[in-house]
Structures are given as structure tokens and as C-alpha cells.
Design a protein around this motif. Structure first.
Motif, PDB file in Angstrom:
ATOM      1  N   CYS A 199      -3.857   5.347  -1.891  1.00 45.65           N
ATOM      2  CA  CYS A 199      -5.137   4.769  -2.783  1.00 45.65           C
ATOM      3  C   CYS A 199      -5.170   3.272  -3.010  1.00 45.65           C
ATOM      4  O   CYS A 199      -6.039   2.608  -3.637  1.00 45.65           O
ATOM      5  N   ASP A 218      -2.763  -0.747  -3.224  1.00 43.92           N
ATOM      6  CA  ASP A 218      -1.218  -1.348  -3.427  1.00 43.92           C
ATOM      7  C   ASP A 218      -1.071  -1.664  -5.185  1.00 43.92           C
ATOM      8  O   ASP A 218      -2.201  -1.641  -5.783  1.00 43.92           O
ATOM      9  N   ASP A 219       0.141  -2.009  -5.286  1.00 47.57           N
ATOM     10  CA  ASP A 219       0.417  -2.298  -6.778  1.00 47.57           C
ATOM     11  C   ASP A 219       1.274  -3.595  -6.738  1.00 47.57           C
ATOM     12  O   ASP A 219       2.530  -3.652  -5.913  1.00 47.57           O
ATOM     13  N   ARG A 232       4.515   5.385  -5.291  1.00 50.07           N
ATOM     14  CA  ARG A 232       4.534   5.960  -4.085  1.00 50.07           C
ATOM     15  C   ARG A 232       4.612   5.171  -2.917  1.00 50.07           C
ATOM     16  O   ARG A 232       5.249   5.460  -1.768  1.00 50.07           O
ATOM     17  N   LYS A 233       4.354   3.737  -3.142  1.00 49.90           N
ATOM     18  CA  LYS A 233       4.780   2.564  -2.123  1.00 49.90           C
ATOM     19  C   LYS A 233       6.235   2.541  -1.949  1.00 49.90           C
ATOM     20  O   LYS A 233       7.062   2.341  -0.777  1.00 49.90           O
ATOM     21  N   GLY A 261       0.822  -1.279   0.043  1.00 52.32           N
ATOM     22  CA  GLY A 261      -0.027  -0.086   0.055  1.00 52.32           C
ATOM     23  C   GLY A 261       0.770   1.271   0.037  1.00 52.32           C
ATOM     24  O   GLY A 261       1.958   1.193   0.475  1.00 52.32           O
ATOM     25  N   ASP A 262       0.093   2.394  -0.596  1.00 54.14           N
ATOM     26  CA  ASP A 262       0.810   3.720  -0.737  1.00 54.14           C
ATOM     27  C   ASP A 262       0.162   4.650   0.448  1.00 54.14           C
ATOM     28  O   ASP A 262       0.660   5.918   0.357  1.00 54.14           O
ATOM     29  N   GLN A 312       0.423   4.114  -7.841  1.00 57.95           N
ATOM     30  CA  GLN A 312       0.468   3.608  -6.419  1.00 57.95           C
ATOM     31  C   GLN A 312       1.585   2.966  -5.964  1.00 57.95           C
ATOM     32  O   GLN A 312       2.091   2.599  -4.982  1.00 57.95           O
TER      33      GLN A 312
END
Length: 316
Positions: free
Chosen positions: A87, A89-90, A133-134, A83-84, A130
Motif C-alpha cells: 500500500c 512507503d513510509d 512491512r517494508k 515501499g512495502d 507499511q
């Protein structure tokens, strides 16, 4: 590489003879040794002088080891973070804590999928906003606890879909470039497969950049370059040569610091051997970088990226 199929068939034949040798009264040891020598010789002849396009195909080989394969072989105590904090996870980008030879580190890695379903979940290794950002979130964690950062790069590029554009993929990549440039901890990036454009650079602004022998690192794919430069996708071999995207070329250009050797035929032929070579060089570079004061680390990093792309013309 039309002879690759022949090598695969010969390798299968050797495996069959080994199994027969276990249960049959006939001693097949001599025949097995003969075929093994023949296989080794054929591999050397085929892979000793690969063209740039042939290295591209090896970098994309469906059996090539991915990030999780190397994490399992090289690092211990891997703890993945998700998660970031904005919004979601990727799954195309892994991030978490691990240990390298007993030293705590933060690892960030791009992961492709093996099956169709897994590739769908991991977006074929193409990171979305995302994901970046994570990555930035765990970089901040690394800086807080003075953990070095190691990144494993393997992506055709950042995910280009509407979802990414709406979530500002360009801004996410740019913010990562800045974050990595300013990190007050040692950083090492390793291109293990494909290093495609800004999607790779977003986790590649490091103090040391290593590449596996048959990996590639480029601003654009050969297919994309051929389509833009000549309007002919069929000229991909010519484009691959013009891009200087292979590890030996990039080492000569000063873009990367070291090429990690692979077995003949690619990393997928012997994952433990490739991982062992990579682990040894990671420990070496990490030891060197950790001995440097932060001010010197940042100054050297600044000069490194100021000088990339400079060239001199000959007088007259």
C-alpha cells in the motif's frame, strides 16, 4: 540542565575568539586555551553524573544525530529501498543495502525530521504498518542473500493514529517480532536515541543490542508512566527513575549487551567521535556473530529472549 545555556555561550565565545585570532594582530591563543580548559571542566562537572530524566532529555535533544547522520558516517554505498509492495512507503523507516567495512549488510533505521515539514513527512519517527512491512521485506532479502541485518532504533513508538489502526499496526509489529526472531542471519540492533515500546521492539529482536550512552529504551515514556501511575504528569522525573530506561540500567539488567560512550554533552557535540566508536563495536560484534553456525545463532537467540525478564527472589 540550567547550566547548558552557559556552556553554549562559552562555546560561542571561543569560536568568536578563534575567528578574531585569524585576522587580528593580537595573539589570543593563551586566552582561547584557558577558555577551552574551562569549558571542558564545566562539561565534565555537568554531564558526569546525569540523572535518568536528564538522559531522557539528551536522547530527545533536537540536535542529536539521527539515523541518516550515522549511515553517512559509518556505512558506504547505501542504497535505499522504498515501499512495502502492498500500500505504499513510509518515510519514518529507512531500509536498504549498504556496506560496513567492505561487508554487504542490510540496514533498517527509524528516521526523525529536523524541520516541521520533514517531521510531518516522517511522522516524527513513528513508523506506520507499511514501514514495518517494508522492514520485513528487506529482512527477507537479507536472508535470501545471507546479508547480516543492522537496525538503528530511534522512535517514541509506533504511529498511533486512526490510519495505523485501520491498517493493523498491532499485527504489523507482531509479524516483525516473529520475522526477526526467525531470521537465519546475524542481527544487531542499536538504540541511537529513543527506543519507545513496540515501535522500537519491532526492529529490535536482535542477536546483539547496543545502546548509545544517552539513549533510552522503555515500554512507555516517563510522561505516560507518570500519568498512569500517579495521574500526575509532573512526576516525570520520578517515573524516569522507576522505569530503568537508560543504557547503564539496561546493561545491568541484561536487556542489552553494550553501552557505546558519547562525548560529554551528548552525541551531537561530536558526531564523528560517536560514529567512530559505534562503527568499531559494530564491526567487532558482526565478526563474532558471522563466525557462528546458523543453528547456534538461532539457539542462542532463542535462549536470550526466553530469559529476558526473569528474576530470582532471596530466600527468607
Amino acid at each position: 540542565m540550567s547550566d547548558e545555556r552557559t556552556l553554549d555561550l562559552l562555546e560561542t565565545k571561543i569560536l568568536e575568539l578563534r575567528e578574531l585570532n585569524k585576522v587580528d594582530e593580537i595573539d589570543l591563543t593563551t586566552e582561547i586555551e584557558r577558555l577551552e580548559k574551562k569549558l571542558a571542566s564545566m562539561r565534565k562537572d555537568l554531564y558526569a553524573n546525569l540523572s535518568d530524566w536528564e538522559r531522557v532529555k539528551l536522547a530527545r535533544h533536537p540536535k542529536r544525530p539521527y539515523a541518516l547522520d550515522y549511515i553517512g558516517e559509518i556505512f558506504s554505498d547505501f542504497y535505499e529501498m522504498h515501499g512495502d509492495r502492498l500500500c505504499g512507503d513510509d518515510r519514518a523507516l529507512l531500509a536498504g543495502l549498504a556496506k560496513l567495512d567492505g561487508q554487504s549488510i542490510v540496514i533498517i533505521a527509524q528516521q526523525k525530521g529536523r524541520s516541521t515539514q520533514e517531521n510531518k513527512e516522517r511522522y516524527f519517527g513513528m513508523t506506520r504498518p507499511q514501514g514495518y512491512r517494508k522492514a520485513r521485506r528487506v529482512m527477507a532479502l537479507a536472508e535470501r542473500f545471507s546479508f547480516p541485518v543492522i537496525t538503528l532504533i530511534d522512535t517514541p513508538g509506533a504511529y498511533p493514529g486512526l490510519e495505523s489502526e485501520e491498517a493493523n499496526i498491532g499485527g504489523a509489529v507482531a509479524q516483525n517480532l516473529l520475522a526477526m526472531a526467525e531470521l537465519c542471519v546475524p542481527t544487531i540492533a542499536v538504540v541511537i536515541g529513543e527506543g519507545g515500546s513496540g515501535g522500537a521492539l519491532a526492529i529490535g529482536v536482535a542477536d546483539r543490542i547496543l545502546m548509545l550512552e544517552n539513549s533510552i529504551y522503555s515500554v512507555i515514556s516517563p510522561e505516560g508512566a507518570a500519568a498512569i501511575l500517579w495521574k500526575e504528569k509532573e512526576r516525570i522525573k520520578e517515573a524516569a527513575a522507576a522505569l530503568n530506561l537508560t543504557a547503564p540500567h539496561l546493561l545491568d539488567l541484561g536487556v542489552i549487551d553494550e553501552v557505546i560512550p558519547e562525548p560529554f554533552g551528548g552525541a551531537h557535540k561530536d558526531l564523528p567521535q560517536t560514529a567512530s566508536a559505534l562503527k568499531e563495536r559494530l564491526i567487532h560484534h558482526l565478526t563474532t556473530l558471522c563466525a557462528e553456525p546458523v543453528e547456534a545463532l538461532l539457539a542462542t537467540r532463542y535462549q536470550r529472549y526466553r530469559s529476558v525478564g526473569r528474576y530470582h527472589t532471596l530466600d527468607g
